[in-house]
Design a protein around this motif. Structure first.
Motif, PDB file in Angstrom:
ATOM      1  N   TYR A  19       0.828  -1.199   0.000  1.00 19.51           N
ATOM      2  CA  TYR A  19       0.000   0.000   0.000  1.00 19.51           C
ATOM      3  C   TYR A  19       0.871   1.260   0.000  1.00 19.51           C
ATOM      4  O   TYR A  19       0.603   2.212  -0.735  1.00 19.51           O
ATOM      5  CB  TYR A  19      -0.931  -0.009   1.211  1.00 19.51           C
ATOM      6  N   LEU A  20       1.915   1.293   0.806  1.00 16.40           N
ATOM      7  CA  LEU A  20       2.815   2.445   0.825  1.00 16.40           C
ATOM      8  C   LEU A  20       3.533   2.613  -0.509  1.00 16.40           C
ATOM      9  O   LEU A  20       3.734   3.736  -0.985  1.00 16.40           O
ATOM     10  CB  LEU A  20       3.817   2.318   1.972  1.00 16.40           C
ATOM     11  N   ALA A  21       3.930   1.503  -1.127  1.00 11.46           N
ATOM     12  CA  ALA A  21       4.559   1.581  -2.444  1.00 11.46           C
ATOM     13  C   ALA A  21       3.571   2.134  -3.464  1.00 11.46           C
ATOM     14  O   ALA A  21       3.929   2.970  -4.315  1.00 11.46           O
ATOM     15  CB  ALA A  21       5.058   0.204  -2.869  1.00 11.46           C
ATOM     16  N   PHE A  22       2.328   1.701  -3.392  1.00  8.93           N
ATOM     17  CA  PHE A  22       1.302   2.211  -4.302  1.00  8.93           C
ATOM     18  C   PHE A  22       1.108   3.711  -4.117  1.00  8.93           C
ATOM     19  O   PHE A  22       1.025   4.461  -5.091  1.00  8.93           O
ATOM     20  CB  PHE A  22      -0.017   1.468  -4.067  1.00  8.93           C
ATOM     21  N   ARG A  26       1.829   6.621  -6.882  1.00 12.35           N
ATOM     22  CA  ARG A  26       0.733   7.490  -7.300  1.00 12.35           C
ATOM     23  C   ARG A  26       1.104   8.957  -7.134  1.00 12.35           C
ATOM     24  O   ARG A  26       0.841   9.782  -8.015  1.00 12.35           O
ATOM     25  CB  ARG A  26      -0.515   7.169  -6.486  1.00 12.35           C
ATOM     26  N   ILE A  27       1.752   9.295  -6.022  1.00 11.60           N
ATOM     27  CA  ILE A  27       2.182  10.678  -5.812  1.00 11.60           C
ATOM     28  C   ILE A  27       3.229  11.061  -6.849  1.00 11.60           C
ATOM     29  O   ILE A  27       3.192  12.159  -7.415  1.00 11.60           O
ATOM     30  CB  ILE A  27       2.714  10.859  -4.381  1.00 11.60           C
ATOM     31  N   ARG A  33       3.170  14.079 -13.865  1.00 11.10           N
ATOM     32  CA  ARG A  33       2.108  14.421 -14.818  1.00 11.10           C
ATOM     33  C   ARG A  33       1.765  15.906 -14.719  1.00 11.10           C
ATOM     34  O   ARG A  33       1.464  16.552 -15.717  1.00 11.10           O
ATOM     35  CB  ARG A  33       0.873  13.584 -14.513  1.00 11.10           C
ATOM     36  N   SER A  34       1.826  16.466 -13.511  1.00 14.10           N
ATOM     37  CA  SER A  34       1.497  17.875 -13.343  1.00 14.10           C
ATOM     38  C   SER A  34       2.583  18.784 -13.899  1.00 14.10           C
ATOM     39  O   SER A  34       2.342  19.962 -14.112  1.00 14.10           O
ATOM     40  CB  SER A  34       1.277  18.186 -11.865  1.00 14.10           C
ATOM     41  N   MET A  35       3.771  18.258 -14.143  1.00 12.79           N
ATOM     42  CA  MET A  35       4.837  19.078 -14.692  1.00 12.79           C
ATOM     43  C   MET A  35       4.661  19.294 -16.188  1.00 12.79           C
ATOM     44  O   MET A  35       5.296  20.153 -16.773  1.00 12.79           O
ATOM     45  CB  MET A  35       6.201  18.447 -14.415  1.00 12.79           C
ATOM     46  N   GLN A  36       3.793  18.527 -16.826  1.00 15.85           N
ATOM     47  CA  GLN A  36       3.550  18.698 -18.249  1.00 15.85           C
ATOM     48  C   GLN A  36       2.494  19.778 -18.433  1.00 15.85           C
ATOM     49  O   GLN A  36       1.486  19.789 -17.738  1.00 15.85           O
ATOM     50  CB  GLN A  36       3.060  17.389 -18.860  1.00 15.85           C
ATOM     51  N   VAL A  71      -1.291  23.508  -2.682  1.00 20.46           N
ATOM     52  CA  VAL A  71      -2.699  23.361  -3.091  1.00 20.46           C
ATOM     53  C   VAL A  71      -3.094  21.896  -3.215  1.00 20.46           C
ATOM     54  O   VAL A  71      -4.107  21.576  -3.828  1.00 20.46           O
ATOM     55  CB  VAL A  71      -2.993  24.129  -4.395  1.00 20.46           C
ATOM     56  N   GLN A  72      -2.292  21.011  -2.663  1.00 21.12           N
ATOM     57  CA  GLN A  72      -2.552  19.573  -2.622  1.00 21.12           C
ATOM     58  C   GLN A  72      -2.734  18.989  -4.026  1.00 21.12           C
ATOM     59  O   GLN A  72      -3.658  18.244  -4.302  1.00 21.12           O
ATOM     60  CB  GLN A  72      -3.775  19.268  -1.747  1.00 21.12           C
TER      61      GLN A  72
END
Length: 110
Positions: A19-22, A26-27, A33-36, A71-72
């Motif tokens: 779960y921690l690896a997941f 994901r983060i 992805r947000s850097m694009q 802003v999370q």
């Protein structure tokens, strides 16, 4: 009997590790992805086109990630805040607007 308890504890610990690896993946996926740069087609500015942060430049990537963290990782909110700053201060560069937005958020937080 002790073997069953040890096996159960081991399975629970492995489930927590997965779960921690997941969560970590994901983060990381959301951050990369947000850097694009995103392409918006729904809302156009009437007066002048406001440029979004160029995230390929190393000087704005750090503050941009800091803003996303504050802003999370809500990308539309971060883009809107920077766009509002650019609208208020059209002569300032994008990096300055990102840092100003960060400063405003930190100031208003407390």
């Amino acid at each position: 009997m002790i073997h069953i308890i040890i096996l159960s504890v081991w399975l629970v610990l492995m489930a927590i590790a997965w779960y921690l690896a997941f969560l970590t993946l994901r983060i990381h996926y959301r951050a990369t992805r947000s850097m694009q740069p995103r392409q918006h087609t729904t809302h156009q500015h009437k007066h002048k086109k406001i440029s979004k942060p160029d995230l390929n430049k190393s000087d704005s990537a750090g503050p941009w990630l800091q803003l996303l963290t504050v802003v999370q990782f809500d990308i539309p909110t971060a883009e809107r805040l920077v766009a509002n700053c650019q609208h208020r201060y059209p002569d300032k560069p994008v990096l300055w607007c990102i840092e100003k937005t960060l400063w405003d958020l930190e100031r208003d937080r407390y």
